[in-house]
Design an enzyme around this catalytic site. Structure first.
Site, PDB file in Angstrom:
ATOM      1  N   ASP A   1      -9.878  -8.062  -1.566  1.00  0.00           N
ATOM      2  CA  ASP A   1      -9.014  -6.946  -1.960  1.00  0.00           C
ATOM      3  C   ASP A   1      -8.312  -7.225  -3.286  1.00  0.00           C
ATOM      4  OD1 ASP A   1      -7.432  -4.713  -2.005  1.00  0.00           O
ATOM      5  OD2 ASP A   1      -6.158  -5.297  -0.313  1.00  0.00           O
TER       6      ASP A   1
ATOM      7  N   MET B   1       1.576  -4.600   3.952  1.00  0.00           N
ATOM      8  CA  MET B   1       2.269  -5.510   3.023  1.00  0.00           C
ATOM      9  C   MET B   1       3.762  -5.311   3.255  1.00  0.00           C
ATOM     10  SD  MET B   1      -0.244  -4.921  -0.182  1.00  0.00           S
ATOM     11  CE  MET B   1      -0.923  -3.457   0.579  1.00  0.00           C
TER      12      MET B   1
ATOM     13  N   MET C   1      -6.762 -11.900  -0.757  1.00  0.00           N
ATOM     14  CA  MET C   1      -6.175 -11.120  -1.846  1.00  0.00           C
ATOM     15  C   MET C   1      -6.626 -11.734  -3.169  1.00  0.00           C
ATOM     16  SD  MET C   1      -4.585  -8.649  -0.504  1.00  0.00           S
ATOM     17  CE  MET C   1      -4.142  -7.997  -2.105  1.00  0.00           C
TER      18      MET C   1
ATOM     19  N   HIS D   1      -9.437   2.169   3.118  1.00  0.00           N
ATOM     20  CA  HIS D   1      -8.437   1.097   3.031  1.00  0.00           C
ATOM     21  C   HIS D   1      -7.092   1.746   2.701  1.00  0.00           C
ATOM     22  CE1 HIS D   1      -7.135  -3.070   2.439  1.00  0.00           C
ATOM     23  NE2 HIS D   1      -6.419  -2.620   1.412  1.00  0.00           N
TER      24      HIS D   1
ATOM     25  N   HIS E   1      -3.640  -2.049   5.765  1.00  0.00           N
ATOM     26  CA  HIS E   1      -3.193  -3.330   5.192  1.00  0.00           C
ATOM     27  C   HIS E   1      -1.672  -3.279   5.079  1.00  0.00           C
ATOM     28  CE1 HIS E   1      -3.386  -6.039   1.304  1.00  0.00           C
ATOM     29  NE2 HIS E   1      -2.753  -6.632   2.295  1.00  0.00           N
TER      30      HIS E   1
ATOM     31  N   MET F   1       3.209  -0.504   1.841  1.00  0.00           N
ATOM     32  CA  MET F   1       4.110  -1.452   1.143  1.00  0.00           C
ATOM     33  C   MET F   1       5.555  -1.045   1.388  1.00  0.00           C
ATOM     34  SD  MET F   1       2.210  -1.764  -2.521  1.00  0.00           S
ATOM     35  CE  MET F   1       0.419  -1.776  -2.665  1.00  0.00           C
TER      36      MET F   1
ATOM     37  N   GLY G   1     -10.323   0.060  -5.253  1.00  0.00           N
ATOM     38  CA  GLY G   1      -9.384   1.140  -5.532  1.00  0.00           C
ATOM     39  C   GLY G   1      -9.704   1.813  -6.845  1.00  0.00           C
TER      40      GLY G   1
ATOM     41  N   ASP H   1      -3.048   1.120   2.075  1.00  0.00           N
ATOM     42  CA  ASP H   1      -2.074   0.099   1.687  1.00  0.00           C
ATOM     43  C   ASP H   1      -0.647   0.531   1.986  1.00  0.00           C
ATOM     44  OD1 ASP H   1      -3.706  -1.997   0.456  1.00  0.00           O
ATOM     45  OD2 ASP H   1      -4.279  -0.430  -0.967  1.00  0.00           O
TER      46      ASP H   1
ATOM     47  N   SER I   1      -9.931   2.088  -1.566  1.00  0.00           N
ATOM     48  CA  SER I   1      -8.489   2.013  -1.325  1.00  0.00           C
ATOM     49  C   SER I   1      -7.814   3.301  -1.788  1.00  0.00           C
ATOM     50  CB  SER I   1      -7.889   0.824  -2.081  1.00  0.00           C
ATOM     51  OG  SER I   1      -6.490   0.922  -2.013  1.00  0.00           O
TER      52      SER I   1
HETATM   53  C1  DX5 Z   1      -3.038  -4.297  -3.767  1.00  0.00           C
HETATM   54  C2  DX5 Z   1      -3.699  -3.546  -2.652  1.00  0.00           C
HETATM   55  C3  DX5 Z   1      -5.101  -3.181  -2.929  1.00  0.00           C
HETATM   56  C4  DX5 Z   1      -5.268  -2.249  -4.102  1.00  0.00           C
HETATM   57  C5  DX5 Z   1      -6.566  -2.587  -4.765  1.00  0.00           C
HETATM   58  O1  DX5 Z   1      -1.788  -4.699  -3.348  1.00  0.00           O
HETATM   59  O2  DX5 Z   1      -3.686  -4.287  -1.465  1.00  0.00           O
HETATM   60  O3  DX5 Z   1      -5.747  -2.665  -1.789  1.00  0.00           O
HETATM   61  O4  DX5 Z   1      -5.289  -0.903  -3.730  1.00  0.00           O
HETATM   62  O5  DX5 Z   1      -6.674  -1.833  -5.913  1.00  0.00           O
HETATM   63  P1  DX5 Z   1      -7.712  -2.196  -7.054  1.00  0.00           P
HETATM   64  O6  DX5 Z   1      -9.060  -2.110  -6.452  1.00  0.00           O
HETATM   65  O7  DX5 Z   1      -7.439  -1.136  -8.085  1.00  0.00           O
HETATM   66  O8  DX5 Z   1      -7.373  -3.580  -7.549  1.00  0.00           O
HETATM   67 ZN    ZN Z   2      -4.976  -3.607   0.216  1.00  0.00          ZN
END
Ligand code: DX5
Ligand code: ZN
Length: 224
Positions: A177, A70, A139, A35, A68, A39, A199, A37, A10
């Site tokens: 994730d 969000m 999640m 990956h 992804h 947001m 991540g 993210d 990620s």
């Molecule tokens: C959280 C994200 C994840 C995040 C995971 O909202 O969707 O993809 O980057 O990070 P780690 O692996 O550090 O939990």
């Molecule tokens: Zn994610």
């Protein structure tokens, strides 16, 4: 045959002052996807980046982009993220009142369609949609931030989802994730996971490339 699982580092946990070098490391590594993210500060209490940055990432990526979303009302932006280079587009069940329409909208762009479930959402909400999607993202933290603690209940959700998919004889990948690392990867794979997002466990490791190899080397469950 053991299922061959995928690793999706990620980029949220990457050092953005040297994004190109971080992405080159993933290109060189045994990782399968990036990956990404997105947001919006509304669906989740944090803001990252939008399609312009995804477009720049696409130029540096030699592997598929797993985007992804969000965000609220993701249906408004599906075509834009596809144009920016998304190969997999995942929307949240909790953000989509017309999820069946939205996943078909994703598939019509040519991208793979994913649905993410927050920790409080049971996998049973997908019973009537399992044949319309390519990926389910469980999640295993509350979305919004990297580096959080893995929610243990996600293992049982993974097993339940595996059973639902196998019973329907559907071809759907299970992605996990949040809080995934060397300490829980093997249990998740045994429970039926196909894609591990990682991540902070990758980018904060002393040797990220080696951590990716180790995540890739764990044995998955069996396909009968
Ligand atoms: C959280 C994200 C994840 C995040 C995971 O909202 O969707 O993809 O980057 O990070 P780690 O692996 O550090 O939990
Ligand atoms: Zn994610």
């Amino acid at each position: 045959m053991p299922r061959q699982h995928l690793i999706a580092p990620s980029l949220l946990a990457a050092d953005f002052t040297r994004l190109s070098a971080e992405m080159q490391m993933v290109n060189r590594s045994e990782a399968d996807w990036f990956h990404v993210d997105v947001m919006d500060g509304r669906f989740v209490p944090n803001i990252t980046f939008g399609m312009f940055i995804v477009e720049a990432m696409k130029k540096m990526a030699e592997k598929p982009l797993d985007v992804h979303l969000m965000i609220v009302e993701p249906e408004k932006y599906i075509e834009s993220f596809r144009k920016a280079g998304a190969d997999v587009i995942t929307v949240h069940h909790e953000a989509c009142p017309h999820l069946h329409r939205t996943v078909h909208q994703i598939r019509e762009t040519g991208a793979k369609a994913g649905v993410a479930l927050n920790p409080h959402t049971p996998v049973s909400v997908l019973a009537d949609l399992i044949e319309d999607i390519d990926l389910v993202c469980i999640m295993s933290v509350n979305p919004g931030f990297g580096g959080q603690k893995f929610i243990y209940r996600s293992l049982e959700k993974t097993r339940q989802l595996r059973e639902m998919i196998d019973t329907a004889n559907a071809s759907v990948m299970i992605e996990i994730d949040g809080g995934v690392g060397l300490q829980n990867a093997e249990s998740l794979l045994q429970a039926g996971a196909d894609v591990l997002v990682a991540g902070s466990s990758v980018f904060s490791a002393p040797n990220p490339e080696d951590t990716i190899s180790k995540l890739k080397a764990f044995k998955a469950g069996f396909d009968f």
